[in-house]
Design a protein around this motif. Structure first.
Motif, mmCIF file in Angstrom:
data_model
loop_
_atom_site.group_PDB
_atom_site.id
_atom_site.type_symbol
_atom_site.label_atom_id
_atom_site.label_comp_id
_atom_site.label_asym_id
_atom_site.label_seq_id
_atom_site.Cartn_x
_atom_site.Cartn_y
_atom_site.Cartn_z
ATOM 1 N N ARG A 171 0.807 -1.168 0.009
ATOM 2 C CA ARG A 171 -0.176 -0.030 -0.080
ATOM 3 C C ARG A 171 0.831 1.263 0.033
ATOM 4 O O ARG A 171 0.467 2.113 -0.821
ATOM 5 C CB ARG A 171 -1.058 -0.077 1.229
ATOM 6 C CG ARG A 171 -1.941 -0.933 1.247
ATOM 7 C CD ARG A 171 -3.054 -1.182 2.314
ATOM 8 N NE ARG A 171 -4.085 -2.012 2.258
ATOM 9 C CZ ARG A 171 -5.142 -1.868 1.294
ATOM 10 N NH1 ARG A 171 -5.097 -0.844 0.506
ATOM 11 N NH2 ARG A 171 -5.954 -2.784 1.253
ATOM 12 N N SER A 172 1.970 1.293 0.568
ATOM 13 C CA SER A 172 2.750 2.522 0.791
ATOM 14 C C SER A 172 3.583 2.607 -0.657
ATOM 15 O O SER A 172 3.551 3.888 -1.099
ATOM 16 C CB SER A 172 3.954 2.083 1.743
ATOM 17 O OG SER A 172 4.692 3.343 2.001
ATOM 18 N N TYR A 173 4.151 1.588 -1.097
ATOM 19 C CA TYR A 173 4.777 1.648 -2.224
ATOM 20 C C TYR A 173 3.645 2.066 -3.828
ATOM 21 O O TYR A 173 4.039 3.102 -4.546
ATOM 22 C CB TYR A 173 5.475 0.402 -2.782
ATOM 23 C CG TYR A 173 6.591 0.088 -2.093
ATOM 24 C CD1 TYR A 173 7.427 0.884 -1.684
ATOM 25 C CD2 TYR A 173 6.919 -1.194 -1.817
ATOM 26 C CE1 TYR A 173 8.727 0.665 -0.798
ATOM 27 C CE2 TYR A 173 8.046 -1.869 -1.023
ATOM 28 C CZ TYR A 173 8.987 -0.709 -0.489
ATOM 29 O OH TYR A 173 10.192 -1.099 0.069
ATOM 30 N N MET A 174 2.348 1.488 -3.521
ATOM 31 C CA MET A 174 1.485 1.800 -4.426
ATOM 32 C C MET A 174 1.192 3.302 -4.429
ATOM 33 O O MET A 174 1.155 4.277 -5.128
ATOM 34 C CB MET A 174 0.269 1.203 -4.406
ATOM 35 C CG MET A 174 -0.637 1.431 -5.623
ATOM 36 S SD MET A 174 -1.948 0.048 -5.710
ATOM 37 C CE MET A 174 -2.961 0.044 -4.170
ATOM 38 N N GLY A 175 1.081 3.772 -3.158
ATOM 39 C CA GLY A 175 0.691 5.417 -2.697
ATOM 40 C C GLY A 175 1.916 6.129 -3.298
ATOM 41 O O GLY A 175 1.623 7.093 -3.796
ATOM 42 N N GLN A 176 2.989 5.825 -2.922
ATOM 43 C CA GLN A 176 4.091 6.456 -3.529
ATOM 44 C C GLN A 176 4.200 6.754 -4.976
ATOM 45 O O GLN A 176 4.640 7.877 -5.575
ATOM 46 C CB GLN A 176 5.381 5.895 -3.027
ATOM 47 C CG GLN A 176 5.700 6.341 -1.321
ATOM 48 C CD GLN A 176 6.814 5.685 -0.676
ATOM 49 O OE1 GLN A 176 7.856 6.029 -1.297
ATOM 50 N NE2 GLN A 176 6.871 4.769 0.123
ATOM 51 N N GLY A 177 3.854 5.604 -5.401
ATOM 52 C CA GLY A 177 3.832 5.628 -7.222
ATOM 53 C C GLY A 177 2.632 6.776 -7.511
ATOM 54 O O GLY A 177 2.742 7.463 -8.551
ATOM 55 N N PHE A 178 1.501 6.462 -6.623
ATOM 56 C CA PHE A 178 0.622 7.623 -7.186
ATOM 57 C C PHE A 178 1.260 9.177 -6.768
ATOM 58 O O PHE A 178 0.825 9.883 -7.598
ATOM 59 C CB PHE A 178 -0.735 7.627 -6.079
ATOM 60 C CG PHE A 178 -1.406 6.309 -6.454
ATOM 61 C CD1 PHE A 178 -1.738 5.566 -7.807
ATOM 62 C CD2 PHE A 178 -2.221 5.330 -5.565
ATOM 63 C CE1 PHE A 178 -2.531 4.644 -7.928
ATOM 64 C CE2 PHE A 178 -2.844 4.152 -5.684
ATOM 65 C CZ PHE A 178 -3.067 3.831 -7.134
ATOM 66 N N VAL A 179 1.647 9.369 -5.893
ATOM 67 C CA VAL A 179 2.567 10.718 -5.546
ATOM 68 C C VAL A 179 3.437 10.905 -6.851
ATOM 69 O O VAL A 179 3.286 12.070 -7.146
ATOM 70 C CB VAL A 179 3.263 10.565 -4.144
ATOM 71 C CG1 VAL A 179 4.047 11.698 -4.146
ATOM 72 C CG2 VAL A 179 2.286 10.611 -3.096
ATOM 73 N N ASP A 180 4.132 9.937 -7.225
ATOM 74 C CA ASP A 180 5.018 10.334 -8.439
ATOM 75 C C ASP A 180 4.088 10.951 -9.720
ATOM 76 O O ASP A 180 4.687 11.470 -10.444
ATOM 77 C CB ASP A 180 5.548 8.988 -8.581
ATOM 78 C CG ASP A 180 6.930 8.855 -7.957
ATOM 79 O OD1 ASP A 180 7.274 9.535 -7.322
ATOM 80 O OD2 ASP A 180 7.529 7.703 -7.892
ATOM 81 N N GLU A 181 2.942 10.443 -9.729
ATOM 82 C CA GLU A 181 1.978 10.565 -10.757
ATOM 83 C C GLU A 181 1.234 11.798 -10.599
ATOM 84 O O GLU A 181 0.190 12.124 -11.299
ATOM 85 C CB GLU A 181 1.369 9.386 -11.281
ATOM 86 C CG GLU A 181 2.151 8.261 -11.901
ATOM 87 C CD GLU A 181 1.217 6.955 -12.623
ATOM 88 O OE1 GLU A 181 0.204 6.862 -12.222
ATOM 89 O OE2 GLU A 181 1.843 6.618 -13.727
#
Length: 177
Positions: A128-138
């Motif tokens: 969840r954290s890594y996916m959320g960080q991917g969302f931040v990147d986008e």
């Protein structure tokens, strides 16, 4: 006294999470990244670098090696270790496949692996954290915040996955592991 008990009740769940989870902090540097090359990993039993398929390695040892290699940016080596895992559908394997592909610029493939990891284990806070960080990147901050809420709801307040995602949302800077 009541205030003290209430404060302890609010703090202890986060502390317990941080203390009990292998995913709550940066992986320690071991001989896997200081001595071993070409996808080899350190075996404490053999006191040498071994192939990740070696019988002295179990999945927990392999997983620690994957985390360390991914943190060091050695994605091809981490992929070799992931390929040696006994269950390729284990949510930890899927999490790091997602992380590695996202770090290599294959964002949608990374998200697909994170979704599979979360479907297999909805309490996988690291995915969840890594996916959320991917969302931040986008720039998809609403989706990142939704993952932050899920992490907190699932008992992860104060742990590394929650802190890393919260900081990413606040600063726009994501972690490299």
């Amino acid at each position: 006294m009541r205030t003290l008990l209430l404060s302890a009740a609010l703090i202890l769940p986060a502390a317990a999470f941080a203390a009990s989870s292998d995913d709550s902090s940066e992986p320690a540097t071991t001989e896997t990244t200081t001595e071993c090359t070409d996808g080899m990993v350190w075996s404490d039993d053999a006191q040498a670098c071994v192939a990740p398929e070696d019988s002295s390695m179990n999945d927990d040892r392999r997983y620690r090696a994957v985390r360390e290699l991914a943190h060091a940016g050695r994605y091809d080596d981490a992929l070799r270790v992931l390929a040696a895992m006994s269950d390729p559908q284990d949510d930890r394997v899927l999490t790091y496949l997602g992380f590695i592909h996202r770090q290599q610029g294959e964002t949608e493939l990374g998200f697909a692996y994170y979704r599979k990891a979360i479907a297999a284990n909805p309490d996988n806070l690291l995915a969840r954290s890594y996916m959320g960080q991917g969302f931040v990147d986008e720039g998809r901050l609403q989706e990142a915040y939704a993952q932050l809420v899920e992490i907190r709801t699932r008992g992860g307040a104060g742990g590394w996955p929650e802190v890393a995602l919260r900081r990413a949302i606040e600063t726009g800077v994501t972690t490299s592991y």
